[in-house]
Design a protein around this motif. Structure first.
Motif, PDB file in Angstrom:
ATOM      1  N   MET A  45       0.843  -1.202   0.000  1.00 47.13           N
ATOM      2  CA  MET A  45       0.000   0.000   0.000  1.00 47.13           C
ATOM      3  C   MET A  45       0.876   1.249   0.000  1.00 47.13           C
ATOM      4  O   MET A  45       1.889   1.300   0.694  1.00 47.13           O
ATOM      5  N   LYS A  46       0.467   2.233  -0.801  1.00 46.12           N
ATOM      6  CA  LYS A  46       1.182   3.503  -0.831  1.00 46.12           C
ATOM      7  C   LYS A  46       0.379   4.536  -0.056  1.00 46.12           C
ATOM      8  O   LYS A  46      -0.813   4.709  -0.288  1.00 46.12           O
ATOM      9  N   VAL A  47       1.056   5.198   0.877  1.00 50.47           N
ATOM     10  CA  VAL A  47       0.381   6.151   1.767  1.00 50.47           C
ATOM     11  C   VAL A  47       1.056   7.513   1.678  1.00 50.47           C
ATOM     12  O   VAL A  47       2.291   7.613   1.745  1.00 50.47           O
ATOM     13  N   LEU A  48       0.240   8.550   1.534  1.00 46.12           N
ATOM     14  CA  LEU A  48       0.737   9.921   1.643  1.00 46.12           C
ATOM     15  C   LEU A  48       0.221  10.485   2.958  1.00 46.12           C
ATOM     16  O   LEU A  48      -0.992  10.600   3.161  1.00 46.12           O
ATOM     17  N   LEU A  49       1.134  10.819   3.859  1.00 47.69           N
ATOM     18  CA  LEU A  49       0.744  11.466   5.107  1.00 47.69           C
ATOM     19  C   LEU A  49       0.681  12.965   4.890  1.00 47.69           C
ATOM     20  O   LEU A  49       1.680  13.602   4.533  1.00 47.69           O
ATOM     21  N   LEU A  50      -0.485  13.539   5.081  1.00 48.81           N
ATOM     22  CA  LEU A  50      -0.681  14.981   4.975  1.00 48.81           C
ATOM     23  C   LEU A  50      -0.807  15.543   6.383  1.00 48.81           C
ATOM     24  O   LEU A  50      -1.786  15.287   7.080  1.00 48.81           O
ATOM     25  N   GLY A  51       0.212  16.274   6.815  1.00 47.86           N
ATOM     26  CA  GLY A  51       0.198  16.780   8.190  1.00 47.86           C
ATOM     27  C   GLY A  51       1.314  17.768   8.428  1.00 47.86           C
ATOM     28  O   GLY A  51       1.528  18.688   7.629  1.00 47.86           O
ATOM     29  N   SER A  52       2.067  17.558   9.507  1.00 51.98           N
ATOM     30  CA  SER A  52       3.119  18.516   9.865  1.00 51.98           C
ATOM     31  C   SER A  52       4.446  17.824  10.167  1.00 51.98           C
ATOM     32  O   SER A  52       5.277  18.354  10.905  1.00 51.98           O
ATOM     33  N   LEU A  53       4.645  16.626   9.617  1.00 55.07           N
ATOM     34  CA  LEU A  53       5.851  15.859   9.911  1.00 55.07           C
ATOM     35  C   LEU A  53       7.100  16.525   9.346  1.00 55.07           C
ATOM     36  O   LEU A  53       7.222  16.729   8.139  1.00 55.07           O
ATOM     37  N   ILE A  54       8.019  16.866  10.239  1.00 51.29           N
ATOM     38  CA  ILE A  54       9.356  17.330   9.868  1.00 51.29           C
ATOM     39  C   ILE A  54      10.325  16.710  10.866  1.00 51.29           C
ATOM     40  O   ILE A  54       9.914  16.136  11.870  1.00 51.29           O
ATOM     41  N   SER A  55      11.596  16.799  10.605  1.00 53.82           N
ATOM     42  CA  SER A  55      12.582  16.211  11.511  1.00 53.82           C
ATOM     43  C   SER A  55      12.581  16.950  12.849  1.00 53.82           C
ATOM     44  O   SER A  55      12.220  18.133  12.935  1.00 53.82           O
ATOM     45  N   SER A  56      12.982  16.248  13.893  1.00 54.21           N
ATOM     46  CA  SER A  56      13.022  16.854  15.231  1.00 54.21           C
ATOM     47  C   SER A  56      13.993  18.024  15.275  1.00 54.21           C
ATOM     48  O   SER A  56      13.777  18.999  16.002  1.00 54.21           O
ATOM     49  N   GLU A  57      15.068  17.950  14.468  1.00 55.36           N
ATOM     50  CA  GLU A  57      16.043  19.043  14.429  1.00 55.36           C
ATOM     51  C   GLU A  57      15.418  20.319  13.860  1.00 55.36           C
ATOM     52  O   GLU A  57      15.632  21.423  14.385  1.00 55.36           O
ATOM     53  N   GLN A  58      14.622  20.156  12.800  1.00 55.78           N
ATOM     54  CA  GLN A  58      13.951  21.305  12.204  1.00 55.78           C
ATOM     55  C   GLN A  58      12.890  21.868  13.140  1.00 55.78           C
ATOM     56  O   GLN A  58      12.726  23.087  13.260  1.00 55.78           O
ATOM     57  N   MET A  59      12.184  20.973  13.825  1.00 58.05           N
ATOM     58  CA  MET A  59      11.150  21.413  14.767  1.00 58.05           C
ATOM     59  C   MET A  59      11.780  22.230  15.895  1.00 58.05           C
ATOM     60  O   MET A  59      11.258  23.281  16.299  1.00 58.05           O
ATOM     61  N   GLU A  60      12.891  21.755  16.401  1.00 56.86           N
ATOM     62  CA  GLU A  60      13.578  22.469  17.488  1.00 56.86           C
ATOM     63  C   GLU A  60      14.075  23.831  17.015  1.00 56.86           C
ATOM     64  O   GLU A  60      13.990  24.827  17.739  1.00 56.86           O
TER      65      GLU A  60
END
Length: 407
Positions: free
Chosen positions: A1-16
């Motif tokens: 199955m191919k899944v596209l997650l539409l949300g706010s996922l970014i790396s923890s380094e970028q989030m910080e």
């Protein structure tokens, strides 16, 4: 199955990085959840990509006037495409919607011939849920929404005033209008289905994930020499912080209350420290420092008031994280907590100041050894029964059934 997650996922380094350059800090809980979701789906055989709208405060609450398009590979497996946008209130939402529409349409076109594909959307945030609902219907692509918090409470509970208050109410109304427009749902609590009016639309209940890996780089820790109660997170009345501090101050415990985080009641805490030297305020710290503190403490507290209707349709991700630490948890019994948890946590039955004082006194009367044993049993339950691999396996099976039903 191919899944596209539409949300706010970014790396923890970028989030910080975003949070370090912002006066208003975005919650890391959604990103942590999305990270475990994609990791679990990948480990269970799904092919994952992410279309991400980074969570960052609008200018001037952060230094960023514009978020540019960016591509990053997260966990060496998940390709994440950032949605670019103008980070100024008003323009922000319009540019997010325009660019999500462009990028999502591009993904749907590229994968038009793939039958087993799905868009998995975190929350029903209108700037990206509106184009997602429309385009998924146009391309006959199944759209599943993850609902961690009831749409009607996403903004209204913050009690914003002025222009921001007006806009938050507008967003809440839009989310209510969109909440039953998806093909299926992953809900954090069962009561959400009735409240949202989606009992007849396919859904699965998954109250979050336990990620034992968050402690893999944290060796076993010696407990603090003096018995310690710890709270970490939003320091505001919405999370019961004043009653917790006042309740602790009413005890005569030979113990300390350690507080981590930031919020509207930081000033209140600083005043209380002047009256009670047992209270220690560490403000906001890096994640590793907090994780070490969780393991060194004798008791962790989640004091979300249950009189708030919002709390009774939610399940705090912090509960599973705290349980995984091996330190026992004292918590209020929010309506979304499944009965199976009650054997593994201490419960605050009376949420008044006196009630919290009594609960703290009763629990802390246990020996350090007894507290440690109780915490270990909770950790075993969380890690074995609620780990992200097992929980995402159930979600993936649910999604596969939905795709079969669509054919």
């Amino acid at each position: 199955m191919k899944v596209l997650l539409l949300g706010s996922l970014i790396s923890s380094e970028q989030m910080e990085k975003f949070n370090n350059n912002s006066k208003e800090k975005a919650s890391v809980a959604p990103v942590n959840y999305e990270m475990m979701l994609v990791k679990g789906l990948v480990e269970n055989g799904a092919e994952i990509e992410a279309l991400s709208v980074p969570a960052v405060a609008a200018y001037p609450h952060s230094i960023y006037k514009r978020i540019t398009a960016n591509k990053e590979v997260i966990e060496e497996k998940i390709k994440a495409q950032w949605v670019p946008f103008v980070n100024i209130q008003g323009l922000k939402q319009l540019s997010i919607q325009r660019n999500v529409e462009k990028l999502l349409k591009q993904w749907l076109e590229e994968n038009r011939k793939i039958k087993d594909k799905i868009v998995l959307m975190y929350s029903i945030y209108p700037p990206y849920s509106e184009p997602a609902i429309r385009l998924c219907k146009e391309y006959c692509c199944h759209l599943c929404a993850v609902i961690a918090d009831l749409p009607e409470y996403m903004y209204s509970w913050k009690n914003m005033t002025g222009i921001r208050g007006w806009y938050s109410k507008r967003l809440s109304k839009k989310m209510l209008a969109l909440q039953d427009k998806c093909d299926s749902y992953v809900l954090f609590t069962k009561p959400m289905a009735e409240k949202m009016g989606i009992e007849n639309i396919p859904y699965i209940v998954s109250e979050g994930f336990c990620d034992a890996d968050i402690f893999k780089d944290i060796p076993d820790q010696e407990k603090y020499e003096r018995k310690t109660i710890l709270y970490g997170g939003n320091l505001s009345r919405l999370y019961g912080i004043q009653n917790l501090v006042k309740g602790f101050m009413k005890t005569d415990l030979d113990a300390e209350l350690h507080l981590y985080g930031a919020g509207a009641d930081a000033g209140f805490i600083e005043e209380c420290i002047k009256q009670d030297s047992r209270i220690k305020f560490f403000k906001r710290v890096d994640r590793k420092t907090l994780l070490i503190a969780l393991k060194r403490a004798h008791l962790l507290v989640v004091n979300k008031p249950t009189e708030d209707d919002y709390s009774n349709y939610s399940f705090s991700s912090k509960i599973l994280e705290y349980m995984a630490s091996g330190t026992p948890l004292l918590t209020t019994k929010v309506g979304g907590m499944p009965e199976e948890y009650l054997k593994y946590v201490y419960i605050i039955d009376d949420e008044s100041i006196d009630g919290i004082s009594n609960a703290l006194t009763t629990v802390m009367a246990n020996t350090s050894q007894a507290l440690c044993l109780f915490g270990k049993k909770a950790a075993q339950f969380a890690i074995s029964d609620k780990n992200y691999r097992e929980m995402t396996k159930k979600i993936l099976t649910f999604l596969q059934v939905q795709l079969c039903g669509d054919k």
